[in-house]
Write a protein that holds these residues in place. Structure first.
Motif, mmCIF file in Angstrom:
data_model
loop_
_atom_site.group_PDB
_atom_site.id
_atom_site.type_symbol
_atom_site.label_atom_id
_atom_site.label_comp_id
_atom_site.label_asym_id
_atom_site.label_seq_id
_atom_site.Cartn_x
_atom_site.Cartn_y
_atom_site.Cartn_z
ATOM 1 N N ARG A 80 0.809 -1.212 0.000
ATOM 2 C CA ARG A 80 0.000 0.000 0.000
ATOM 3 C C ARG A 80 0.842 1.262 0.000
ATOM 4 O O ARG A 80 0.441 2.284 -0.584
ATOM 5 N N LEU A 81 2.001 1.211 0.626
ATOM 6 C CA LEU A 81 2.898 2.360 0.533
ATOM 7 C C LEU A 81 3.398 2.540 -0.899
ATOM 8 O O LEU A 81 3.494 3.672 -1.404
ATOM 9 N N ILE A 82 3.697 1.438 -1.554
ATOM 10 C CA ILE A 82 4.162 1.526 -2.947
ATOM 11 C C ILE A 82 3.057 2.071 -3.843
ATOM 12 O O ILE A 82 3.307 2.916 -4.711
ATOM 13 N N GLU A 83 1.825 1.608 -3.647
ATOM 14 C CA GLU A 83 0.715 2.141 -4.440
ATOM 15 C C GLU A 83 0.587 3.651 -4.243
ATOM 16 O O GLU A 83 0.413 4.409 -5.213
ATOM 17 N N THR A 84 0.672 4.086 -2.998
ATOM 18 C CA THR A 84 0.563 5.513 -2.703
ATOM 19 C C THR A 84 1.707 6.290 -3.333
ATOM 20 O O THR A 84 1.516 7.379 -3.889
ATOM 21 N N TRP A 85 2.894 5.750 -3.259
ATOM 22 C CA TRP A 85 4.090 6.361 -3.852
ATOM 23 C C TRP A 85 3.930 6.513 -5.366
ATOM 24 O O TRP A 85 4.225 7.569 -5.938
ATOM 25 N N LEU A 86 3.441 5.475 -6.022
ATOM 26 C CA LEU A 86 3.280 5.520 -7.480
ATOM 27 C C LEU A 86 2.254 6.570 -7.896
ATOM 28 O O LEU A 86 2.441 7.266 -8.897
ATOM 29 N N VAL A 87 1.185 6.707 -7.128
ATOM 30 C CA VAL A 87 0.170 7.701 -7.457
ATOM 31 C C VAL A 87 0.685 9.118 -7.209
ATOM 32 O O VAL A 87 0.562 10.002 -8.064
ATOM 33 N N VAL A 97 -2.039 0.834 -10.283
ATOM 34 C CA VAL A 97 -0.933 0.624 -9.356
ATOM 35 C C VAL A 97 -0.831 -0.790 -8.786
ATOM 36 O O VAL A 97 0.236 -1.191 -8.321
ATOM 37 N N HIS A 98 -1.916 -1.548 -8.809
ATOM 38 C CA HIS A 98 -1.902 -2.825 -8.097
ATOM 39 C C HIS A 98 -0.836 -3.774 -8.635
ATOM 40 O O HIS A 98 -0.033 -4.325 -7.857
ATOM 41 N N ASN A 99 -0.818 -3.990 -9.939
ATOM 42 C CA ASN A 99 0.128 -4.955 -10.501
ATOM 43 C C ASN A 99 1.576 -4.512 -10.318
ATOM 44 O O ASN A 99 2.466 -5.338 -10.073
ATOM 45 N N GLU A 100 1.822 -3.202 -10.430
ATOM 46 C CA GLU A 100 3.176 -2.694 -10.206
ATOM 47 C C GLU A 100 3.602 -2.964 -8.759
ATOM 48 O O GLU A 100 4.729 -3.394 -8.489
ATOM 49 N N ALA A 101 2.694 -2.699 -7.821
ATOM 50 C CA ALA A 101 3.019 -2.908 -6.417
ATOM 51 C C ALA A 101 3.232 -4.385 -6.102
ATOM 52 O O ALA A 101 4.049 -4.731 -5.246
ATOM 53 N N GLU A 102 2.508 -5.271 -6.785
ATOM 54 C CA GLU A 102 2.687 -6.709 -6.583
ATOM 55 C C GLU A 102 4.132 -7.118 -6.879
ATOM 56 O O GLU A 102 4.689 -7.997 -6.210
ATOM 57 N N ILE A 103 4.728 -6.483 -7.863
ATOM 58 C CA ILE A 103 6.121 -6.796 -8.222
ATOM 59 C C ILE A 103 7.096 -6.129 -7.257
ATOM 60 O O ILE A 103 8.000 -6.768 -6.703
ATOM 61 N N LEU A 104 6.895 -4.848 -7.024
ATOM 62 C CA LEU A 104 7.859 -4.072 -6.243
ATOM 63 C C LEU A 104 7.862 -4.431 -4.762
ATOM 64 O O LEU A 104 8.892 -4.284 -4.096
ATOM 65 N N GLU A 105 6.736 -4.898 -4.229
ATOM 66 C CA GLU A 105 6.668 -5.180 -2.790
ATOM 67 C C GLU A 105 7.666 -6.253 -2.371
ATOM 68 O O GLU A 105 8.074 -6.307 -1.210
ATOM 69 N N HIS A 106 8.066 -7.107 -3.293
ATOM 70 C CA HIS A 106 9.026 -8.161 -2.983
ATOM 71 C C HIS A 106 10.466 -7.764 -3.301
ATOM 72 O O HIS A 106 11.390 -8.520 -3.011
ATOM 73 N N ILE A 116 10.441 5.919 1.572
ATOM 74 C CA ILE A 116 9.182 6.219 0.883
ATOM 75 C C ILE A 116 8.137 6.699 1.888
ATOM 76 O O ILE A 116 7.440 7.692 1.672
ATOM 77 N N ASP A 117 8.030 5.981 3.007
ATOM 78 C CA ASP A 117 7.059 6.337 4.041
ATOM 79 C C ASP A 117 7.313 7.754 4.547
ATOM 80 O O ASP A 117 6.387 8.564 4.678
ATOM 81 N N ALA A 118 8.581 8.073 4.829
ATOM 82 C CA ALA A 118 8.929 9.404 5.334
ATOM 83 C C ALA A 118 8.649 10.486 4.287
ATOM 84 O O ALA A 118 8.102 11.552 4.603
ATOM 85 N N PHE A 125 -3.572 5.954 4.758
ATOM 86 C CA PHE A 125 -4.446 5.242 3.832
ATOM 87 C C PHE A 125 -3.862 5.285 2.428
ATOM 88 O O PHE A 125 -3.199 6.258 2.054
ATOM 89 N N ASP A 126 -4.111 4.238 1.658
ATOM 90 C CA ASP A 126 -3.621 4.195 0.281
ATOM 91 C C ASP A 126 -4.625 4.882 -0.650
ATOM 92 O O ASP A 126 -5.651 5.389 -0.197
#
Length: 212
Positions: A80-87, A97-106, A116-118, A125-126
């Motif tokens: 969810r952080l990656i999804e938020t970052w991409l948006v 964003v979902h499919n991109e985050a599925e790859i990047l989360e690992h 990214i969080d900072a 919330f995403d």
């Protein structure tokens, strides 16, 4: 515990199932969610139980143990952080964003995730309104009502839209129905937004959640 995308996908799916309702997930539901054969899911669930990540009795529902819940919250946080970052940083639409985050989360390191969080200001919330667990696995929930259960005349803010169907996200976005929008319910298929009626696509009443 060593990283494993397969294990993380199972745990994340179990975690997601009970975020917006209370019934535990069954093996057949888990197989359907993951798009896998029931026999494959049964074997993996046995392995997860042996690793003390889930609890499960034959033919019964599946629940996360404390250890499984911690790991599921951690991978959900990443996603969810990656999804938020991409948006926010790259201009992705919420349906992309979902499919991109599925790859990047690992793939990304803990250090990069913290950065990214900072940079994002510790979002809670995403883009779809789903809660982002903090580093300790804690989440913030908001009182909600699913659109299909809301009475006509209900006034509320869109707090979540399920990201299961990207085409539905695009149609809702075209109508201005996004997270944060203030709406009035006319019926399960029509919302009022800024004084105008917005006809909703099929199944939107199951995907849209409003503040209670």
């Amino acid at each position: 515990m060593a990283p494993s995308p397969a294990i993380d996908d199972y745990l994340k799916t179990i975690y997601h199932h009970t975020e917006w309702q209370d019934a535990p997930i069954t093996p057949s539901q888990l197989a359907a969610e993951l798009g896998l054969a029931p026999s494959s899911v049964t074997e993996m669930v046995r392995k997860l139980a042996a690793m003390d990540l889930v609890s499960h009795r034959p033919y019964g529902p599946i629940a996360l143990t404390d250890a499984g819940g911690e790991r599921a919250a951690a991978i959900t946080r990443r996603h969810r952080l990656i999804e938020t970052w991409l948006v926010r940083e790259f201009g992705y639409a919420w349906d992309e964003v979902h499919n991109e985050a599925e790859i990047l989360e690992h793939a990304i390191s803990d250090r990069l995730l913290e950065g990214i969080d900072a940079r994002l200001g510790r979002p809670r919330f995403d883009p779809h309104g789903d809660a982002i667990p903090d580093a300790a696995g804690r989440v913030e929930r908001v009182p909600y009502v699913r659109l299909r259960e809301a009475d006509p005349g209900h006034r509320g803010r869109v707090v979540r839209v399920s990201d299961r169907d990207p085409s539905l996200l695009r149609l809702l976005d075209d109508g201005g129905i996004t997270v944060g929008a203030d709406v009035v319910v006319r019926d399960a298929q029509t919302l009022e937004l800024a004084g105008r009626a917005v006809a909703l696509p099929a199944h939107a009443d199951e995907a849209v959640f409003l503040s209670r």
